[in-house]
Scaffold this motif. Structure first.
Motif, PDB file in Angstrom:
ATOM      1  N   ILE A  18       0.823  -1.202   0.000  1.00 42.17           N
ATOM      2  CA  ILE A  18       0.000   0.000   0.000  1.00 42.17           C
ATOM      3  C   ILE A  18       0.859   1.254   0.000  1.00 42.17           C
ATOM      4  CG2 ILE A  18      -1.560   1.336   1.481  1.00 42.17           C
ATOM      5  CD1 ILE A  18      -2.912  -1.386   2.163  1.00 42.17           C
ATOM      6  N   PRO A 180      -7.814   0.357   4.673  1.00 43.05           N
ATOM      7  CA  PRO A 180      -7.980  -0.665   3.640  1.00 43.05           C
ATOM      8  C   PRO A 180      -8.668  -1.907   4.204  1.00 43.05           C
ATOM      9  CG  PRO A 180      -5.686   0.037   3.893  1.00 43.05           C
ATOM     10  CD  PRO A 180      -6.438   0.497   5.092  1.00 43.05           C
ATOM     11  N   THR A 183      -6.196  -6.406   0.734  1.00 45.32           N
ATOM     12  CA  THR A 183      -5.498  -5.783  -0.390  1.00 45.32           C
ATOM     13  C   THR A 183      -4.282  -6.625  -0.745  1.00 45.32           C
ATOM     14  OG1 THR A 183      -6.206  -3.622   0.421  1.00 45.32           O
ATOM     15  CG2 THR A 183      -4.429  -3.636  -1.196  1.00 45.32           C
ATOM     16  N   LYS A 184      -3.980  -6.725  -2.023  1.00 45.45           N
ATOM     17  CA  LYS A 184      -2.880  -7.560  -2.502  1.00 45.45           C
ATOM     18  C   LYS A 184      -1.533  -6.999  -2.068  1.00 45.45           C
ATOM     19  CE  LYS A 184      -5.418  -8.684  -6.749  1.00 45.45           C
ATOM     20  NZ  LYS A 184      -5.450  -8.460  -8.212  1.00 45.45           N
ATOM     21  N   GLY A 210      -8.475  -6.062  -3.110  1.00 45.73           N
ATOM     22  CA  GLY A 210      -8.125  -4.747  -3.617  1.00 45.73           C
ATOM     23  C   GLY A 210      -6.705  -4.714  -4.137  1.00 45.73           C
ATOM     24  N   ASP A 211      -6.388  -3.688  -4.894  1.00 47.24           N
ATOM     25  CA  ASP A 211      -5.038  -3.486  -5.412  1.00 47.24           C
ATOM     26  C   ASP A 211      -4.445  -2.247  -4.746  1.00 47.24           C
ATOM     27  OD1 ASP A 211      -3.184  -4.379  -7.839  1.00 47.24           O
ATOM     28  OD2 ASP A 211      -3.083  -2.194  -7.638  1.00 47.24           O
ATOM     29  N   PRO A 212      -3.138  -2.256  -4.438  1.00 43.10           N
ATOM     30  CA  PRO A 212      -2.534  -1.077  -3.822  1.00 43.10           C
ATOM     31  C   PRO A 212      -2.748   0.213  -4.603  1.00 43.10           C
ATOM     32  CG  PRO A 212      -1.044  -2.928  -3.624  1.00 43.10           C
ATOM     33  CD  PRO A 212      -2.192  -3.386  -4.494  1.00 43.10           C
ATOM     34  N   GLU A 214      -5.466   1.118  -5.970  1.00 47.50           N
ATOM     35  CA  GLU A 214      -6.780   1.642  -5.601  1.00 47.50           C
ATOM     36  C   GLU A 214      -6.711   2.382  -4.271  1.00 47.50           C
ATOM     37  OE1 GLU A 214      -9.950  -1.388  -7.528  1.00 47.50           O
ATOM     38  OE2 GLU A 214      -8.545  -2.319  -6.119  1.00 47.50           O
ATOM     39  N   THR A 215      -5.960   1.833  -3.331  1.00 45.31           N
ATOM     40  CA  THR A 215      -5.750   2.533  -2.066  1.00 45.31           C
ATOM     41  C   THR A 215      -4.933   3.796  -2.290  1.00 45.31           C
ATOM     42  OG1 THR A 215      -5.690   0.342  -1.050  1.00 45.31           O
ATOM     43  CG2 THR A 215      -5.057   2.197   0.330  1.00 45.31           C
ATOM     44  N   ASP A 238     -12.246  -0.888   1.255  1.00 41.35           N
ATOM     45  CA  ASP A 238     -12.288  -2.263   1.736  1.00 41.35           C
ATOM     46  C   ASP A 238     -13.208  -3.166   0.940  1.00 41.35           C
ATOM     47  OD1 ASP A 238     -14.736  -1.265   2.543  1.00 41.35           O
ATOM     48  OD2 ASP A 238     -14.601  -2.042   4.596  1.00 41.35           O
TER      49      ASP A 238
END
Length: 244
Positions: A18, A180, A183-184, A210-212, A214-215, A238
């Motif tokens: 992240i 989050p 998340t991957k 989720g993908d970093p 997106e965060t 989340d």
């Protein structure tokens, strides 16, 4: 989009996951980013991905001397900080009855003490219009078996943001929590396990991890003037996990 043009950002835990996702987005939006983390090899790899508008400083948020060195470097090279993303964190499982002092200390030292001093030591370099972003978690508002110590650190972070918003009243510095869900990240897979982690992502209303990036997009929003009327708040990224 260049919402962060000319701004200076510090991202702890910025070498992977992240933190790296946010650092990439900050650079894309015009910021110069300092990433801070314990593992030099990860920092070096992150710098290759981030390009010339990033700098790495190695150290731990649990070492106050390392934090001093980080901020001395930023002050000498940039003179100020506009964005602090206090993101470094750790976790581990231990059910009630098996929690040890070592387990407690390891997680609270990074997630709470480290975060607190990451922010406090940055304040002399921050001014009106600056943004502090704290990494929370969906676990901060949920019960999670065997994960109570980690979850408690994230609940503590939520209250720190509320209290610091009042402490910072009149300074023009905003503080918010970005929380989050699954998340991957390598850390999440290591702590939870690959199969259980994928299942957790599938259990969200959106139905995936989720993908970093997106965060990172939400972190960039909180860092920018688009969030100028937000402080003391919490934004969940989340997949709906803690919302329904």
């Amino acid at each position: 989009m260049n919402r962060l043009n000319g701004k200076t950002a510090v991202v702890t835990g910025g070498g992977t996951g992240i933190g790296l996702g946010a650092a990439k987005r900050f650079v894309e939006e015009g910021a110069f980013v300092y990433i801070f983390g314990r593992r030099q090899a990860q920092l070096d790899a992150a710098l290759e991905a981030l390009g010339p508008n990033a700098r790495a400083v190695a150290g731990s948020v649990t070492d106050l001397g390392d934090l001093d060195r980080l901020y001395e470097t930023v002050k000498a090279e940039r003179g100020r900080i506009d964005i602090v993303f206090a993101n470094a964190g750790t976790g581990g499982f231990a059910p009630l009855g098996e929690i040890t002092p070592e387990h407690y200390d390891a997680i609270f030292d990074v997630n709470v003490k480290g975060l607190l001093f990451t922010v406090q030591k940055a304040l002399p370099l921050m001014g009106r219009g600056s943004s502090i972003i704290l990494t929370g978690s969906s676990t901060g508002v949920m019960g999670t078996p065997q994960f109570s110590v980690y979850s408690a650190t994230k609940a503590a972070i939520r209250n720190l943001a509320r209290s610091w918003a009042l402490d910072l009243q009149g300074t023009g510095i905003r503080v918010n929590v970005l929380s989050p869900g699954p998340t991957k990240t390598d850390l999440a897979r290591e702590v939870v396990g690959e199969e259980a982690f994928e299942a957790l992502g599938a259990s969200t209303p959106i139905g995936r991890l989720g993908d970093p990036s997106e965060t990172g997009a939400v972190a960039a929003f909180l860092a920018s003037e688009d969030a100028s009327f937000m402080t003391g708040g919490e934004v969940f990224v989340d997949g709906g996990l803690a919302q329904v």
